[in-house]
Design a protein around this motif. Structure first.
Motif, PDB file in Angstrom:
ATOM      1  N   ILE A  84       8.231  -2.113   3.531  1.00 19.77           N
ATOM      2  CA  ILE A  84       9.535  -2.475   4.114  1.00 19.77           C
ATOM      3  C   ILE A  84       9.823  -1.695   5.395  1.00 19.77           C
ATOM      4  N   ALA A  85      10.057  -2.438   6.483  1.00 26.57           N
ATOM      5  CA  ALA A  85      10.614  -1.843   7.699  1.00 26.57           C
ATOM      6  C   ALA A  85      12.095  -2.221   7.695  1.00 26.57           C
ATOM      7  N   SER A  86      12.934  -1.260   7.407  1.00 30.69           N
ATOM      8  CA  SER A  86      14.348  -1.572   7.159  1.00 30.69           C
ATOM      9  C   SER A  86      15.119  -1.828   8.450  1.00 30.69           C
ATOM     10  N   ILE A  87      16.225  -2.556   8.305  1.00 30.23           N
ATOM     11  CA  ILE A  87      17.148  -2.740   9.429  1.00 30.23           C
ATOM     12  C   ILE A  87      18.107  -1.545   9.444  1.00 30.23           C
ATOM     13  N   ASP A  88      18.791  -1.359   8.330  1.00 38.95           N
ATOM     14  CA  ASP A  88      19.664  -0.207   8.147  1.00 38.95           C
ATOM     15  C   ASP A  88      19.087   0.576   6.971  1.00 38.95           C
ATOM     16  N   ILE A 102       6.751   1.186  -0.046  1.00 36.75           N
ATOM     17  CA  ILE A 102       6.318   1.961   1.118  1.00 36.75           C
ATOM     18  C   ILE A 102       7.277   1.682   2.260  1.00 36.75           C
ATOM     19  N   ALA A 103       7.868   2.745   2.785  1.00 34.14           N
ATOM     20  CA  ALA A 103       8.735   2.594   3.959  1.00 34.14           C
ATOM     21  C   ALA A 103       7.832   2.497   5.170  1.00 34.14           C
ATOM     22  N   VAL A 149      11.620   5.398  -3.023  1.00 31.53           N
ATOM     23  CA  VAL A 149      10.733   5.182  -1.879  1.00 31.53           C
ATOM     24  C   VAL A 149       9.526   6.062  -2.147  1.00 31.53           C
ATOM     25  N   ASP A 150       8.369   5.465  -2.290  1.00 31.77           N
ATOM     26  CA  ASP A 150       7.227   6.256  -2.743  1.00 31.77           C
ATOM     27  C   ASP A 150       6.503   6.946  -1.595  1.00 31.77           C
ATOM     28  N   ASP A 170      -3.378   0.637   3.302  1.00 32.88           N
ATOM     29  CA  ASP A 170      -4.182   1.567   2.496  1.00 32.88           C
ATOM     30  C   ASP A 170      -3.320   2.244   1.439  1.00 32.88           C
ATOM     31  N   MET A 171      -2.091   2.595   1.816  1.00 34.46           N
ATOM     32  CA  MET A 171      -1.191   3.223   0.840  1.00 34.46           C
ATOM     33  C   MET A 171      -0.912   2.276  -0.329  1.00 34.46           C
TER      34      MET A 171
END
Ligand code: BGC
Length: 372
Positions: free
Chosen positions: A97-101, A120-121, A132-133, A314-315
């Motif tokens: 996830i690439a978050s907005i907020d 994964i952030a 969030v791992d 990979d993560m």
């Protein structure tokens, strides 16, 4: 927990059945493969980099046999939340996830944790959640320092690595500052890194911020929006530079913001040449690389989205195989609840002289794309 997983799988199977009956696909990218479904949530297509990120993550996952649900939320927070909810319902085995907020995902991430789905952030840290791992990003403080070093380099004050230049001009130089969106954790890292370099020069009078706006709250740009930056730059020029003085440099955290600043300057009568200010950027977006060639923008920061995608993939794959993902930073990224173990890649400064070496030789952009 197991029961929940089975339940999620059953719901997912039902959902799949329904979608195939209806003949519609939920995600924009449904790859083939036996490796299970991975949900990839990206913020917006309005910026080129996120399209490249999404494409690269999807390709790398599909290469490994996974099916990908890639979604873009056009910078709308509720849309992103419901896209992630959907991924969970469909039985995603991991989320990237690439978050907005970065502060608005706590509930949906709790749902992911309840279903034992690792998260994964991606590039932006997700805040205020223990669920969030791992975090895959670049060294964001260094990005900010590099943006400031590039500005100093353009003014003739320092080398690109920040080393002061002997016999440099004394100034003073007028500089204005821009930061990114306050709901993006990265904006603080970039600005802190930049101010770490610029503040001493503001303190000793080499750099002057005529607007007086030096706090991140004053200089931030909601959603990194170029038009918002353009109108703030217009206001600054009208209020502080109508007396015949000129702005010599602008710290800009992102190429889209730089383009807004360039438009404001052009509209105010500045022309590329001697009085044109030094402007920084980030992301090596194609239009901005062209602007570096034409002299409108001095520099950008190249963050290779292909490498970042590979780290995140990979993560995810490691976690799905019960292995521990590789990390290289376990101290700097505190999300308010815990320190999220991170892998940080190295950003690279791009100026006119090294475009070929940094962007063409690495296959990021072709010579024709840049000059054609
Ligand atoms: C990213 C930058 C990007 C900005 C605007 C940040 O979180 O790290 O690369 O320029 O968002 O999209």
């Amino acid at each position: 927990m197991k029961a929940k997983k089975i339940l999620v799988a059953a719901v997912a199977a039902g959902a799949l059945l329904l979608t195939s009956c209806a003949g519609t696909g939920g995600g924009s990218g449904e790859g083939e493969g036996g490796g299970g479904l991975i949900g990839v949530a990206m913020p917006t297509k309005s910026s080129e980099r996120w399209i490249q990120d999404g494409d690269a993550v999807k390709a790398a996952l599909e290469d490994q046999g996974y099916t990908v649900d890639l979604q873009y939320a056009e910078d709308d927070i509720p849309t992103q939340v419901s896209q992630i909810e959907n991924m969970i319902t469909k039985g995603a085995e991991a989320l990237i996830i690439a978050s907005i907020d970065g502060t608005t995902l706590s509930q949906v991430l709790q749902d992911a944790a309840d279903a034992e789905i690792p998260v994964i952030a991606y590039d932006r840290l997700i805040r205020d959640s223990e669920n969030v791992d791992y975090y895959a990003s670049f060294d964001n403080f260094t990005v900010g320092q590099q943006q400031a070093w590039s500005v100093l380099n353009g003014l003739g004050l320092a080398e690109l690595d920040g080393t002061p230049i002997d016999g440099a001009p004394e100034g003073p130089f007028n500089i204005e500052l821009f930061a990114g969106s306050l709901d993006d954790n990265n904006a603080f890292f970039f600005f802190d890194g930049a101010m770490d370099v610029l503040q001493p020069l503001i303190d000793d009078g080499t750099l002057v911020v005529k607007s007086g706006q030096t706090d991140i709250e004053q200089v931030a740009t909601l959603r990194w929006d170029g038009e918002t930056a353009q109108s703030r730059m217009e206001d600054i020029l009208t209020a502080n530079y109508s007396d015949g003085t000129t702005v010599d440099a602008v710290l800009s955290p992102y190429d889209g913001i730089s383009r807004g600043i360039i438009s404001a300057l052009t509209d105010a009568g500045y022309a590329v040449g001697e009085d044109w200010p030094i402007i920084s950027g980030q992301d090596a977006e194609l239009d901005s690389v062209k602007a570096i060639v034409s002299g409108e923008q001095y520099a950008t920061i190249f963050k290779d989205t292909r490498e970042l995608a590979q780290v995140a993939v990979d993560m995810a794959v490691a976690l799905l195989n019960d292995e521990e993902p590789e990390t290289n930073n376990t101290t700097d990224y505190d999300n308010g609840v815990k320190i999220v173990p991170s892998f940080l890649l190295d950003p690279v400064i791009v100026v006119k002289d090294n475009i070929t070496q940094t962007l063409v030789d690495t296959g990021y952009w072709t010579e024709e794309e840049i000059n054609g």
